[in-house]
Write a protein that holds these residues in place. Structure first.
Motif, PDB file in Angstrom:
ATOM      1  N   GLU A 176      -1.862   0.708   5.562  1.00 21.55           N
ATOM      2  CA  GLU A 176      -2.237   1.195   4.210  1.00 21.55           C
ATOM      3  C   GLU A 176      -1.868   2.460   3.799  1.00 21.55           C
ATOM      4  OE1 GLU A 176      -4.694  -1.482   4.970  1.00 21.55           O
ATOM      5  OE2 GLU A 176      -6.047   0.367   5.640  1.00 21.55           O
ATOM      6  N   VAL A 177      -0.962   3.319   5.498  1.00 17.87           N
ATOM      7  CA  VAL A 177      -0.233   4.287   5.816  1.00 17.87           C
ATOM      8  C   VAL A 177       0.827   4.200   5.187  1.00 17.87           C
ATOM      9  CG1 VAL A 177       0.054   6.479   6.662  1.00 17.87           C
ATOM     10  CG2 VAL A 177      -2.393   5.968   6.082  1.00 17.87           C
ATOM     11  N   THR A 178       1.556   4.319   5.103  1.00 19.15           N
ATOM     12  CA  THR A 178       3.131   4.431   4.891  1.00 19.15           C
ATOM     13  C   THR A 178       3.279   6.107   5.184  1.00 19.15           C
ATOM     14  OG1 THR A 178       3.147   2.274   3.655  1.00 19.15           O
ATOM     15  CG2 THR A 178       6.028   3.916   3.961  1.00 19.15           C
ATOM     16  N   VAL A 179       4.991   6.247   6.038  1.00 26.27           N
ATOM     17  CA  VAL A 179       5.277   7.863   6.516  1.00 26.27           C
ATOM     18  C   VAL A 179       6.862   7.848   5.406  1.00 26.27           C
ATOM     19  CG1 VAL A 179       5.894   9.428   7.982  1.00 26.27           C
ATOM     20  CG2 VAL A 179       4.393   7.775   8.846  1.00 26.27           C
ATOM     21  N   ILE A 180       6.864   8.722   4.784  1.00 28.15           N
ATOM     22  CA  ILE A 180       7.752   9.018   3.831  1.00 28.15           C
ATOM     23  C   ILE A 180       8.128  10.460   4.015  1.00 28.15           C
ATOM     24  CG2 ILE A 180       6.761   7.448   1.896  1.00 28.15           C
ATOM     25  CD1 ILE A 180       5.169   9.462   0.124  1.00 28.15           C
ATOM     26  N   ALA A 181       9.759  10.239   3.695  1.00 27.37           N
ATOM     27  CA  ALA A 181      10.069  11.362   3.156  1.00 27.37           C
ATOM     28  C   ALA A 181       9.860  12.581   2.139  1.00 27.37           C
ATOM     29  CB  ALA A 181      11.922  11.564   3.258  1.00 27.37           C
ATOM     30  N   GLY A 182       8.340  12.827   2.103  1.00 24.01           N
ATOM     31  CA  GLY A 182       7.584  14.249   1.189  1.00 24.01           C
ATOM     32  C   GLY A 182       7.336  13.205  -0.244  1.00 24.01           C
ATOM     33  N   VAL A 183       7.003  13.577  -0.946  1.00 17.83           N
ATOM     34  CA  VAL A 183       6.203  13.093  -2.730  1.00 17.83           C
ATOM     35  C   VAL A 183       6.994  12.129  -3.214  1.00 17.83           C
ATOM     36  CG1 VAL A 183       4.823  13.341  -4.113  1.00 17.83           C
ATOM     37  CG2 VAL A 183       4.334  14.091  -2.286  1.00 17.83           C
ATOM     38  N   ALA A 184       8.624  13.213  -3.420  1.00 16.64           N
ATOM     39  CA  ALA A 184       9.288  12.987  -4.600  1.00 16.64           C
ATOM     40  C   ALA A 184       9.908  11.863  -3.618  1.00 16.64           C
ATOM     41  CB  ALA A 184      10.867  14.081  -4.037  1.00 16.64           C
ATOM     42  N   GLN A 185      10.533  11.896  -2.677  1.00 15.77           N
ATOM     43  CA  GLN A 185      10.323   9.787  -2.368  1.00 15.77           C
ATOM     44  C   GLN A 185       9.035   8.933  -2.281  1.00 15.77           C
ATOM     45  OE1 GLN A 185      11.019   8.417   2.320  1.00 15.77           O
ATOM     46  NE2 GLN A 185      12.879   7.625   1.151  1.00 15.77           N
ATOM     47  N   GLY A 186       8.322   9.069  -1.978  1.00 13.38           N
ATOM     48  CA  GLY A 186       7.495   8.224  -2.390  1.00 13.38           C
ATOM     49  C   GLY A 186       6.770   8.130  -3.925  1.00 13.38           C
ATOM     50  N   LEU A 187       7.383   8.764  -4.246  1.00 14.90           N
ATOM     51  CA  LEU A 187       7.292   8.911  -6.291  1.00 14.90           C
ATOM     52  C   LEU A 187       8.688   8.241  -6.426  1.00 14.90           C
ATOM     53  CD1 LEU A 187       5.479   9.180  -8.742  1.00 14.90           C
ATOM     54  CD2 LEU A 187       6.662  10.774  -8.808  1.00 14.90           C
ATOM     55  N   SER A 188       9.472   7.920  -6.201  1.00 15.90           N
ATOM     56  CA  SER A 188      10.338   7.682  -6.574  1.00 15.90           C
ATOM     57  C   SER A 188      10.993   5.801  -6.154  1.00 15.90           C
ATOM     58  CB  SER A 188      11.852   7.768  -5.479  1.00 15.90           C
ATOM     59  OG  SER A 188      12.485   9.794  -6.285  1.00 15.90           O
ATOM     60  N   LEU A 189      10.298   5.431  -4.717  1.00 21.04           N
ATOM     61  CA  LEU A 189      10.443   4.480  -4.348  1.00 21.04           C
ATOM     62  C   LEU A 189       9.161   3.291  -5.337  1.00 21.04           C
ATOM     63  CD1 LEU A 189      10.214   5.166  -0.484  1.00 21.04           C
ATOM     64  CD2 LEU A 189      11.892   4.083  -1.650  1.00 21.04           C
ATOM     65  N   LEU A 190       7.851   4.045  -5.722  1.00 22.00           N
ATOM     66  CA  LEU A 190       7.062   2.890  -6.268  1.00 22.00           C
ATOM     67  C   LEU A 190       7.887   3.045  -7.889  1.00 22.00           C
ATOM     68  CD1 LEU A 190       3.881   3.137  -6.335  1.00 22.00           C
ATOM     69  CD2 LEU A 190       3.549   5.061  -6.860  1.00 22.00           C
ATOM     70  N   VAL A 191       8.013   3.951  -8.248  1.00 20.25           N
ATOM     71  CA  VAL A 191       8.651   3.956  -9.534  1.00 20.25           C
ATOM     72  C   VAL A 191       9.744   2.226  -9.750  1.00 20.25           C
ATOM     73  CG1 VAL A 191      10.336   4.746 -10.859  1.00 20.25           C
ATOM     74  CG2 VAL A 191       8.581   6.445 -10.833  1.00 20.25           C
TER      75      VAL A 191
END
Length: 465
Positions: free
Chosen positions: A164-179
């Protein structure tokens, strides 16, 4: 004939090189103008106490480079067009931080554990096979995902396995991908806390999302007001609301989870500074209460340094595959060496040791700032002291935020107004970071702030406005 001041140190040797560099610099800097005639090789050698051969070789080199020209009958002169224009003073840097910088959310970058990070990097690279240095799994290296799952379960009460864990380049990228992922599933209506991070607002708007604001009170997000918005996604900072610093109350947490499950909505939890809790144990993350309804986002930007661009997303199963797909085609995966290093730091306990160290430092700074504010500005209200890297200072009614900010800048002090973080009007307030400055300088910063409040027409010292 032009007389020259040419520094040559006989004790250093390489006399030809010294002379060549000195004359080249004089031409480049404009001390020797175009057309200026140089002394003869014999005269300059006598002036400097050099052999004539040294000067002859120097002149020949500079002629070959185009700095000098030999003119028959008139000696050696400076070539045209090779002098640089006089150096100009560099323009003032508008991004230069003021002498007293209380920008919120900024960690002490000098506290980055360089020795521990370098040691972890050496261990990780020594153990890594050559093939590990290729493209890694876009969702993150298996060992880091496993370490993160264990860490989040232990310190944040998250309910997540490595899958369930994905490594991302910070919260900003995580939110961008989620949108992007959610947009592919159909129209969404986003809600955010009001006030909230201006960076979050800007990011959402850059992706074509215009969020609706939901009021925050002393118990956190107003869930009844959220339900009235018709939102399908809500972004929250429940452990330490940004910027008010309030912790989402237990009853509100239960209401928020019930709303998400009943409406089928998604809660996006930004756990941006939950590592820093000072007066009681950290509050567990929302994701642990409802892993089917919550996306949990976190990063190392506050705990280590923003430069690492390393974070994590914990997603409900139905979203994880689509999120991984989006991650693959966003960047082919986060940097492998940084992942290997952080996994090593986690497994060896180095990250926990670092957090214990900086938590004590930040607590002392929090205390210094809060005490100074209560003393110098007793008519203001200080909130958000239990956690994080900033305090929320509510100014007396009628105080003009922007006037205080401008007056502070005149005193070489940066403070952050809350007005730009609001979607609807609210009381004047400032968000004050304490992560960077030591205690003594925090006390001085508050003295300057008190002066700024007074000069802006407020009277935070007495309560009159």
């Amino acid at each position: 004939m032009t007389e020259l001041f040419v520094p040559v140190d006989h004790a250093l040797g390489d006399l030809t090189g010294q002379l060549t560099r000195a004359l080249r610099g004089a031409v480049q800097g404009g001390r020797l103008a175009a057309g200026a005639r140089l002394p003869s090789t014999r005269a300059l050698a006598a002036q400097l106490g050099l052999s004539r051969g040294v000067v002859v070789e120097c002149y020949a080199q500079l002629v070959a480079e185009g700095y000098l020209v030999g003119v028959r009958g008139s000696g050696t002169r400076v070539a045209a067009g090779v002098a640089r224009p006089p150096a100009q003073e560099p323009p003032a840097d508008p991004d230069r931080p003021p002498g007293h910088d209380l920008k919120p959310g900024t960690p002490d970058l000098a506290a980055f554990p360089r020795a521990a990070w370098l040691a972890a990097t050496r261990r990780a690279l020594t153990a890594a096979q050559h093939g590990r240095l290729g493209y890694g799994d876009p969702a993150g290296l298996p060992e880091l995902r496993a370490e993160l799952a264990g860490h989040l379960g232990r310190v944040r009460a998250a309910a997540a396995g490595p899958g369930e864990v994905t490594v991302i380049a910070g919260v900003a990228q995580g939110l961008s991908l989620l949108v992007r992922v959610l947009a592919a599933r159909g129209p969404q209506r986003y809600a955010v806390e009001d006030p909230c991070s201006p960076g979050t607002l800007a990011l959402l708007r850059a992706h074509g999302v215009e969020p609706v604001g939901v009021p925050v009170d002393r118990d956190g997000l107003d869930v009844a007001a959220l339900a009235a918005t018709g939102a399908t996604v809500v972004l929250v900072t429940p452990a330490h609301q940004y910027p008010t610093g309030v912790v989402l109350a237990p009853a509100r947490r239960a209401e928020l989870i019930a709303w998400a499950r009943e409406s089928g909505a998604l809660v996006v939890e930004d756990d941006y500074d939950a590592e820093f809790r000072y007066d009681r144990e950290p509050v567990g993350c929302l994701q642990g209460l409802a892993p089917d309804s919550v996306v949990h986002l976190g990063s190392l930007s506050k705990s280590l340094a923003p430069a690492l661009r390393l974070g994590w997303a914990v997603l409900p199963g139905p979203l994880a595959a689509d999120f991984h797909h989006a991650k693959r085609y966003a960047d082919l995966g986060t940097g492998v060496i940084e992942q290997l290093t952080f996994a090593e730091l986690l497994s060896g306990g180095g990250y926990d040791r670092h957090l214990r160290t900086v938590r004590a430092v930040y607590r002392r700074r929090r205390d210094a700032l809060a005490d100074a504010l209560r003393s110098a500005l007793p008519a203001t209200e200080v909130r958000g002291v239990a956690a994080g890297l900033h305090l929320y200072l509510e100014l007396p009614p009628g105080t003009a935020e922007e006037a205080v900010v401008a007056a502070a800048l005149e005193r070489d002090l940066r403070v952050e107004p809350v007005g730009p973080m609001r979607l609807s009007p609210g009381p004047p307030a400032l968000a004050l970071g304490f992560g960077v400055l030591p205690e003594r300088r925090l006390a001085r910063a508050v003295e300057l702030l008190a002066e700024a409040v007074d000069s802006a027409g407020g009277t935070g010292r007495t309560g009159r406005v």
